[in-house]
Design an enzyme around this catalytic site. Structure first.
Site, short mmCIF file in Angstrom:
data_model
loop_
_atom_site.label_atom_id
_atom_site.label_comp_id
_atom_site.label_asym_id
_atom_site.label_seq_id
_atom_site.Cartn_x
_atom_site.Cartn_y
_atom_site.Cartn_z
N TYR A 1 0.82 -1.22 0.00
CA TYR A 1 0.00 0.00 0.00
C TYR A 1 0.85 1.27 0.00
CZ TYR A 1 -2.98 3.74 1.75
OH TYR A 1 -3.62 4.93 1.90
N ASP B 1 -8.24 -3.30 -1.39
CA ASP B 1 -9.41 -2.52 -1.82
C ASP B 1 -8.99 -1.24 -2.53
OD1 ASP B 1 -9.63 -0.23 0.58
OD2 ASP B 1 -8.77 -2.12 1.24
N LYS C 1 -11.29 -8.89 5.44
CA LYS C 1 -11.86 -7.55 5.64
C LYS C 1 -12.52 -7.09 4.34
CE LYS C 1 -10.94 -2.76 6.58
NZ LYS C 1 -9.98 -1.69 6.34
#
Length: 516
Positions: A263, A298, A370
């Site tokens: 990330y 995500d 998640k």
């Protein structure tokens, strides 16, 4: 688990093996290097805290002192341990004398390395025992109150003021939330230090500090005892201070940490070498502390199309899993991320979302996945937004997701009001209650749209990982294979903080925590 999607688990096994080889190559690089924030995390775990007269954190003062003297390759534990033997002072006292320029760690005569390791090991063991006690305290709460079997209702607070955050968090817990995530202030991931003390001014979130962690933990324990439920606390263990925040979270008993291997590289332009080294130690700490990590796949779907690029999410999940395993983090603590982010104008989008979520559930059966709500295509139409969130909640319960970050119907307008959050909790609770056993009551049509979609995504992820075996992770990132974002190997922020390990280097916490 019987595959509802008729997945080819030979492909899954091959993809995992490719991901293991990709991670193993990077791990060889990680093992040869350290970073300034890894060493600052060691300082914090040795009990060094506080700030100097200029508000510079003492861990930064000590590490910069050693780094500027050309000694960081030996590690701070080496120099602190040697100073303890030479002066009889503890690590905090040593840090204070370094700060006041009364002590130069690089000018002290060097004692026997074995003696140094023994001395520092005594202090390290005390902190490891403290973190183990925190883990025991969490387990005791869960034993007393029980734990939820269905999806955890996961909400955010983001006022910028820790005291206002506490008010909102307590209200959310009373409304039924199971996890409170304190959103971190905008840009903190790019600070190469951790702010000190309680904070009241943040932007789009609240500073992650150890005192803020302590205050929120105390408040959630109090409301949890009142509600007879254990309320989990989440923060952000990413950016230039990833392992330091992991250390602070372990010390103050956080339960969930945003902690992704890629990330920071992709979305914060942090140097890839720095990030990979930092994520390793942060995950060792989180693993030992019993913290569930949340990975950030995500985010790919906010910069790339969720239908066309779905396979990159799966490929990244495979990679994140392997890096976590190298750090000793069990599958039961891997909250691998994915999201409900397809364009609502896409025909059969719900079917594709359902297939994607079920695929993740089947491939990672032990992971507390998640699941992230729709955000990219939310508009000012709050009524449509509430329906999009309801569809997301349906997929959550139909595919047995574990951590469900609740969507807000006002996502595209402002930071949510308390009433918005209450409506989100009510929406999810209604769907989870009325569809509680839905996942056991339906099957996917053989060779239907959803089976074919999942099989296609798995094949594409498998093929990408096979290609990555040849090119390596670093080069794959430079080519922009994830989220459509390209990053140069020696570019980005923080590269100057990467240091090659020297002959006497040791980090006592790696050995102690991996022995768990």
């Amino acid at each position: 688990m019987q595959s509802k999607l008729n997945l080819d688990f030979t492909l899954v096994a091959e993809a995992k093996e490719s991901a293991r080889k990709i991670a193993e190559e990077v791990q060889q690089f990680i093992d040869k290097n350290t970073t300034v924030t890894v060493e600052r995390a060691v300082c914090r775990l040795l009990g060094i805290d506080g700030i100097d007269e200029f508000k510079v954190p003492l861990p930064n003062v000590v590490v910069d002192h050693i780094h500027n003297g050309g000694g960081l390759g030996e590690g701070v534990a080496f120099y602190i341990g040697n100073a303890m033997l030479q002066t009889g002072l503890n690590p905090q006292e040593i840090a204070e004398k370094v700060s006041s320029e009364e002590l130069n760690l690089l000018e002290l005569p060097i004692k026997d390395v074995f003696e140094i390791k023994m001395k520092i090991g005594e202090v390290a063991k005390q902190m490891v025992d403290r973190i183990a006690q925190n883990r025991k305290a969490r387990e005791n709460y869960l034993s007393e109150f029980g734990d939820k079997t269905g999806p955890y209702l996961y909400i955010i607070v983001a006022t910028g003021n820790i005291y206002e955050d506490i008010t909102q968090a307590v209200a959310g817990a009373k409304q039924g939330a199971d996890i409170i995530a304190v959103i971190r202030t905008t840009g903190q991931s790019l600070l190469d230090y951790v702010p000190y003390g309680a904070t009241t001014e943040g932007f789009g979130g609240t500073y992650a500090t150890q005192e803020n962690f302590r205050l929120m933990r105390k408040a959630l324990d109090e409301v949890g005892e009142e509600q007879k439920r254990y309320i989990r606390l989440c923060n952000y263990c990413s950016g230039l201070c990833m392992p330091e925040i992991a250390a602070m979270g372990a010390i103050e008993r956080l339960d969930v940490m945003l902690n992704d291997a890629l990330y920071g590289i992709l979305f914060r332009d942090i140097n890839m070498k720095r990030t990979m080294i930092d994520q390793y130690f942060s995950r060792i700490i989180n693993g030992f502390a019993g913290v569930i990590i949340n990975t950030g796949e995500d985010n790919y779907l906010t910069t790339a199309d969720a239908y066309e690029e779905a396979y990159t999410v799966l490929a990244s999940q495979f990679i994140n899993e392997q890096f976590a395993l190298f750090a000793g983090l069990p599958e039961e603590q891997m909250g691998l991320g994915h999201a409900f982010e397809m364009d609502p104008e896409l025909e059969n989008a719900f079917l594709y979302e359902l297939a994607q979520a079920q695929m993740a559930r089947e491939i990672f059966p032990k992971a507390p996945l998640k699941y992230m709500p729709p955000t990219k295509f939310m508009t000012g139409n709050i009524f449509r937004g509430h329906i999009q969130d309801a569809l997301f909640n349906m997929v959550t319960v139909m595919t047995n997701q574990k951590l469900c970050l609740l969507g807000m119907m006002t996502e595209a307008i402002h930071t949510p009001f308390l009433s918005d959050r209450a409506l989100s909790i009510e929406n999810a609770s209604y769907i989870f209650r009325t569809m509680k056993d839905m996942s056991n009551e339906f099957e996917f049509k053989k060779d239907g749209i959803m089976q074919r979609r999942a099989q296609q995504v798995l094949q594409e992820a498998h093929d990408l990982l096979k290609d990555m075996e040849k090119t390596g992770l670093f080069k794959t990132i430079t080519l922009g294979k994830f989220g459509g974002v390209k990053r140069p190997m020696d570019g980005g922020k923080g590269l100057a903080g990467v240091v090659a390990k020297e002959q006497n280097y040791f980090n006592p916490f790696i050995e102690l925590m991996l022995k768990k």
